[in-house]
Design an enzyme around this catalytic site. Structure first.
Site, PDB file in Angstrom:
ATOM      1  N   PHE A   1      -6.518   6.507   3.444  1.00  0.00           N
ATOM      2  CA  PHE A   1      -5.659   7.158   2.458  1.00  0.00           C
ATOM      3  C   PHE A   1      -6.245   8.486   1.997  1.00  0.00           C
ATOM      4  O   PHE A   1      -5.519   9.411   1.703  1.00  0.00           O
ATOM      5  CB  PHE A   1      -5.486   6.286   1.213  1.00  0.00           C
ATOM      6  CG  PHE A   1      -4.884   4.941   1.477  1.00  0.00           C
ATOM      7  CD1 PHE A   1      -3.841   4.760   2.363  1.00  0.00           C
ATOM      8  CD2 PHE A   1      -5.370   3.830   0.817  1.00  0.00           C
ATOM      9  CE1 PHE A   1      -3.285   3.522   2.588  1.00  0.00           C
ATOM     10  CE2 PHE A   1      -4.819   2.585   1.029  1.00  0.00           C
ATOM     11  CZ  PHE A   1      -3.775   2.422   1.913  1.00  0.00           C
TER      12      PHE A   1
ATOM     13  N   GLU B   1      -7.282   1.110   3.599  1.00  0.00           N
ATOM     14  CA  GLU B   1      -6.945  -0.313   3.669  1.00  0.00           C
ATOM     15  C   GLU B   1      -7.309  -0.842   5.050  1.00  0.00           C
ATOM     16  O   GLU B   1      -6.901  -0.281   6.066  1.00  0.00           O
ATOM     17  CB  GLU B   1      -5.445  -0.482   3.425  1.00  0.00           C
ATOM     18  CG  GLU B   1      -5.013  -1.883   3.126  1.00  0.00           C
ATOM     19  CD  GLU B   1      -5.162  -2.255   1.655  1.00  0.00           C
ATOM     20  OE1 GLU B   1      -4.948  -3.435   1.349  1.00  0.00           O
ATOM     21  OE2 GLU B   1      -5.475  -1.390   0.818  1.00  0.00           O
TER      22      GLU B   1
ATOM     23  N   ASP C   1      -0.789  -4.668   3.335  1.00  0.00           N
ATOM     24  CA  ASP C   1      -1.566  -5.718   2.683  1.00  0.00           C
ATOM     25  C   ASP C   1      -2.827  -5.970   3.482  1.00  0.00           C
ATOM     26  O   ASP C   1      -2.776  -6.341   4.648  1.00  0.00           O
ATOM     27  CB  ASP C   1      -0.766  -7.021   2.573  1.00  0.00           C
ATOM     28  CG  ASP C   1       0.324  -6.932   1.530  1.00  0.00           C
ATOM     29  OD1 ASP C   1       0.117  -6.204   0.530  1.00  0.00           O
ATOM     30  OD2 ASP C   1       1.361  -7.582   1.696  1.00  0.00           O
TER      31      ASP C   1
ATOM     32  N   LYS D   1       3.088   0.375   2.211  1.00  0.00           N
ATOM     33  CA  LYS D   1       2.107  -0.505   1.576  1.00  0.00           C
ATOM     34  C   LYS D   1       1.640  -1.513   2.613  1.00  0.00           C
ATOM     35  O   LYS D   1       2.407  -2.316   3.113  1.00  0.00           O
ATOM     36  CB  LYS D   1       2.743  -1.229   0.377  1.00  0.00           C
ATOM     37  CG  LYS D   1       1.929  -2.369  -0.200  1.00  0.00           C
ATOM     38  CD  LYS D   1       0.590  -1.910  -0.738  1.00  0.00           C
ATOM     39  CE  LYS D   1      -0.148  -3.037  -1.413  1.00  0.00           C
ATOM     40  NZ  LYS D   1      -1.303  -3.508  -0.701  1.00  0.00           N
TER      41      LYS D   1
ATOM     42  N   ARG E   1      -8.780  -3.422   0.512  1.00  0.00           N
ATOM     43  CA  ARG E   1      -9.062  -2.044   0.134  1.00  0.00           C
ATOM     44  C   ARG E   1     -10.559  -1.839   0.289  1.00  0.00           C
ATOM     45  O   ARG E   1     -11.358  -2.616  -0.220  1.00  0.00           O
ATOM     46  CB  ARG E   1      -8.632  -1.789  -1.309  1.00  0.00           C
ATOM     47  CG  ARG E   1      -8.703  -0.338  -1.745  1.00  0.00           C
ATOM     48  CD  ARG E   1      -7.649   0.464  -0.978  1.00  0.00           C
ATOM     49  NE  ARG E   1      -7.637   1.854  -1.379  1.00  0.00           N
ATOM     50  CZ  ARG E   1      -6.738   2.375  -2.189  1.00  0.00           C
ATOM     51  NH1 ARG E   1      -5.795   1.625  -2.721  1.00  0.00           N
ATOM     52  NH2 ARG E   1      -6.789   3.655  -2.469  1.00  0.00           N
TER      53      ARG E   1
END
Length: 133
Positions: free
Chosen positions: A118, A77, A25, A23, A28
């Site tokens: 992704f 991201e 941060d 993950k 997106r």
């Protein structure tokens, strides 16, 4: 645009249909990439392109290798990394608020952003139906 959202669960899913990812941060966003332009669009439909010139330059460096696939849309991201597994959310927020072109260019050199793709949402302008859900 159909963006993946996390689902709360107390159990860890098991099975071949599940994948696990680090993950990061960040922001997106999708990359909308044609032979004529490359744009970074946030999940809130904000154009982030001007704040991350290093991302556009990186795409332009790759463009001759992927021309047969254009136009395409990537989902991922946008983040500033401390290391391979840790993003610095404070830095990406700071970058997102910058307005002065000179300041943006300096920040792009000092702490360049990275795009963690992704999913490939469209290739050759056609939506892809075989994708992670």
């Amino acid at each position: 645009m159909d963006i993946m959202k996390p689902i709360a669960s107390e159990d860890i899913p098991i099975g071949k249909e599940w994948t696990y990812e680090v993950k990061y941060d960040g922001f997106r966003c999708t990359i909308h990439w044609t032979a004529e332009s490359i744009r970074l669009i946030s999940k809130n439909n904000k154009d982030l392109t001007a704040n991350f010139p290093e991302m556009i330059a990186a795409c332009q460096d790759l463009q001759t290798k992927i021309i047969p696939s254009l136009p395409l849309v990537l989902d991922g991201e946008l983040c500033v990394l401390n290391n391979s597994f840790q993003a610095n959310f404070g830095w990406i927020q700071k970058r997102g608020r910058l307005k002065n072109t000179g300041t943006i260019e300096k920040a792009a050199i000092q702490r360049p952003a990275t795009y963690m793709a992704f999913d490939l949402l469209q290739e050759k302008g056609s939506p892809l139906f075989e994708r992670k859900s």
